[in-house]
Design an enzyme around this catalytic site. Structure first.
Site, short mmCIF file in Angstrom:
data_model
loop_
_atom_site.label_atom_id
_atom_site.label_comp_id
_atom_site.label_asym_id
_atom_site.label_seq_id
_atom_site.Cartn_x
_atom_site.Cartn_y
_atom_site.Cartn_z
CG HIS A 55 38.73 39.48 49.49
ND1 HIS A 55 39.94 39.44 48.86
CD2 HIS A 55 38.77 40.61 50.27
CE1 HIS A 55 40.68 40.48 49.24
NE2 HIS A 55 39.99 41.20 50.10
CG ASP A 70 43.02 33.26 46.99
OD1 ASP A 70 43.88 33.51 47.85
OD2 ASP A 70 42.11 34.05 46.67
CG HIS A 91 42.44 39.32 40.09
ND1 HIS A 91 42.54 40.68 40.05
CD2 HIS A 91 42.80 38.94 41.35
CE1 HIS A 91 42.97 41.12 41.22
NE2 HIS A 91 43.13 40.08 42.03
C1 LIG Z 1 37.57 37.33 41.50
C2 LIG Z 1 36.17 37.55 40.95
C3 LIG Z 1 35.23 37.88 42.12
C4 LIG Z 1 36.22 38.73 39.99
O1 LIG Z 1 34.90 38.99 39.59
P1 LIG Z 1 34.59 39.86 38.30
O2 LIG Z 1 35.50 41.02 38.24
O3 LIG Z 1 33.14 40.12 38.32
O4 LIG Z 1 34.98 38.84 37.12
P2 LIG Z 1 34.97 39.09 35.56
O5 LIG Z 1 34.28 40.37 35.22
O6 LIG Z 1 36.35 38.93 35.06
O7 LIG Z 1 34.08 37.88 35.05
C5 LIG Z 1 33.96 37.61 33.65
C6 LIG Z 1 33.13 36.39 33.43
O8 LIG Z 1 33.82 35.22 33.88
C7 LIG Z 1 33.07 34.54 34.85
N1 LIG Z 1 33.95 34.11 35.91
C8 LIG Z 1 34.83 34.89 36.57
N2 LIG Z 1 35.47 34.15 37.49
C9 LIG Z 1 34.97 32.91 37.39
C10 LIG Z 1 35.24 31.71 38.09
N3 LIG Z 1 36.14 31.67 39.06
N4 LIG Z 1 34.55 30.60 37.75
C11 LIG Z 1 33.65 30.62 36.75
N5 LIG Z 1 33.34 31.74 36.05
C12 LIG Z 1 34.01 32.87 36.39
C13 LIG Z 1 32.09 35.57 35.39
O9 LIG Z 1 30.94 34.95 35.93
C14 LIG Z 1 31.79 36.36 34.14
O10 LIG Z 1 30.88 35.63 33.35
P3 LIG Z 1 29.69 36.38 32.55
O11 LIG Z 1 30.40 37.32 31.62
O12 LIG Z 1 28.99 35.26 31.88
O13 LIG Z 1 28.89 37.09 33.60
C15 LIG Z 1 35.67 36.31 40.18
O14 LIG Z 1 36.60 35.98 39.17
C16 LIG Z 1 35.41 35.14 41.09
O15 LIG Z 1 34.34 35.03 41.67
N6 LIG Z 1 36.43 34.24 41.26
C17 LIG Z 1 36.30 33.15 42.18
C18 LIG Z 1 36.61 33.61 43.59
C19 LIG Z 1 38.07 33.87 43.82
O16 LIG Z 1 38.91 33.09 43.41
N7 LIG Z 1 38.37 34.98 44.51
C20 LIG Z 1 39.71 35.35 44.84
C21 LIG Z 1 40.15 36.52 44.03
S1 LIG Z 1 41.89 36.85 44.26
#
Ligand SMILES: CC(C)(COP(=O)(O)OP(=O)(O)OC[C@H]1O[C@@H](n2cnc3c(N)ncnc32)[C@H](O)[C@@H]1OP(=O)(O)O)[C@@H](O)C(=O)NCCC(=O)NCCS
Length: 374
Positions: free
Chosen positions: A221, A311, A260
């Site tokens: 987050h 971010d 996201h």
């Molecule tokens: C924000 C976040 C928690 C959302 O999680 P989520 O809703 O589960 O993400 P999604 O469903 O869109 O993920 C789809 C796929 O992309 C991957 N993915 C998503 N964000 C990723 C990232 N930042 N780096 C690498 N892979 C990522 C996921 O692991 C997933 O892979 P899979 O299908 O092989 O399991 C996630 O994108 C993340 O961890 N981002 C990094 C942390 C971050 O920047 N947080 C701030 C948010 S404003």
């Protein structure tokens, strides 16, 4: 196995309540506060205007804005007991823990006696949060008891002034102001939902905000902006960064600052803060951090169609403003206190305790096992 449609999927896609504060991923650029598009607010409005809008539903006129700024400026001083508590926290502490403690401590000294005080308590937290983190930071790192009467009219100016001990320049003041606007509110994200769950028990504002700070602290987050900076700083050139990020993706590592839970194609806050990062980078003569950040962004899109969220370029922007990385997520707190408090008030205005159910996946009912038989 938990049904992926339920809790195992992080409640994704479930409508968990109603709000009149904000839309995420729905109209215009996808992000609106009280019907106003984020790109208009970031271009035209200051953080105090936006906070007023979020709390009261309408933009303030000039007199209302002047009065609101004056009120917030009056609320920046900290009681001596809070200052003493902050002075006892070591420099090694996590600044988010400092903010959690500062908020909780204020709740002891200035409790919300009943909900008629909620707007004043919210404004107090808006005024006090930058003072809390920078008073602790300057005392623990420089041994200085920073003067909280900066005379700055905006929260952005006050934050930078207390952090550095001198007035910031206009470019930095406005850049941070825009950042605060971008971070002010974001619907039912994890920390806001934490605040609403707490509010639904009819708990006090300080408890709701303290809990929300704890939720924001995690790298999935708010903590993502600090993690993004740590990543970018590992590389010397854009090519090195691109290769390393390809490797991270191949190893299925999460790259912080990308992706996201709601937005599918882009985060509307990214283009805005990215432009500010570029501008600030030019001001300080940067030749690495911004190009490296762009290279990481390009590879993430090419390889996984993952876009930079709010971010990622915040990291470069704050870095160019001379803000220490460990204070990145606390700035998010200073901004988001507005959204949290507004959601607490909205929850209270039409409350029923938030209490979902769980799908049970444990053992079937069984007879008690006597001690001798275990
Ligand atoms: C924000 C976040 C928690 C959302 O999680 P989520 O809703 O589960 O993400 P999604 O469903 O869109 O993920 C789809 C796929 O992309 C991957 N993915 C998503 N964000 C990723 C990232 N930042 N780096 C690498 N892979 C990522 C996921 O692991 C997933 O892979 P899979 O299908 O092989 O399991 C996630 O994108 C993340 O961890 N981002 C990094 C942390 C971050 O920047 N947080 C701030 C948010 S404003």
């Amino acid at each position: 196995m938990v049904d992926k449609k339920l809790g195992g999927a992080g409640l994704r896609g479930q409508t968990a309540g109603q709000t009149a504060l904000c839309t995420v991923g729905k109209t215009g650029t996808g992000l609106t506060y009280r019907g106003y598009d984020i790109s208009d607010l970031a271009a035209e409005a200051s953080y105090e205007e936006v906070a007023y809008l979020i709390f009261h539903g309408e933009l303030p006129n000039a007199d209302q804005l002047r009065a609101y700024r004056a009120k917030l400026a009056m609320l920046r001083r900290l009681p001596s007991a809070v200052r003493a508590a902050l002075e006892s926290i070591p420099a090694t502490a996590h600044p988010m823990d400092v903010m959690r403690t500062g908020c909780s401590m204020l709740g002891n000294l200035e409790p919300e006696r009943d909900f008629t005080e909620q707007q004043d308590v919210a404004d107090r937290l808006l005024g006090a949060m930058p003072s809390i983190v920078n008073y602790w930071y300057r005392y623990s790192h420089d041994g200085e008891r920073v003067d909280l009467d900066t005379g700055e009219t905006t929260l952005a100016g006050h934050f930078l002034h207390t952090l550095k001990g001198v007035p910031p320049n206009d470019l930095q003041r406005r850049a941070l102001d825009v950042s605060l606007v971008l971070y002010a509110e974001h619907e039912f994200n994890a920390s806001t939902f934490t605040a609403r769950v707490c509010a639904s028990t009819l708990s006090d504002m300080h408890s709701c905000v303290t809990g929300a700070i704890g939720s924001l602290r995690g790298p999935l987050h708010g903590g993502a902006n600090e993690a993004a900076m740590a990543l970018v700083e590992r590389f010397g050139t854009p090519d090195e960064a691109a290769e390393a990020v390809r490797g991270m993706l191949a190893r299925k590592e999460v790259v912080m600052g990308f992706g996201h839970a709601i937005y599918r194609e882009s985060d509307p806050r990214n283009t805005i803060i990215k432009a500010w990062a570029e501008r600030l980078g030019k001001e300080v003569g940067d030749g690495t951090v911004y190009p490296i950040s762009c290279a990481v962004e390009e590879v993430m899109w090419q390889e996984k169609e993952l876009f930079a969220n709010a971010d990622f370029f915040h990291a470069a922007a704050y870095h160019f403003m001379g803000i220490p990385t460990k204070l990145f997520t606390p700035i998010f707190v200073c901004a988001r206190v507005c959204g949290w408090a507004a959601h607490v008030m909205e929850q209270r205005s039409d409350n029923r305790i938030i209490r979902p159910s769980a799908e049970y996946v444990g053992p079937a009912p069984r007879p008690f096992t006597a001690m001798a038989d275990r």
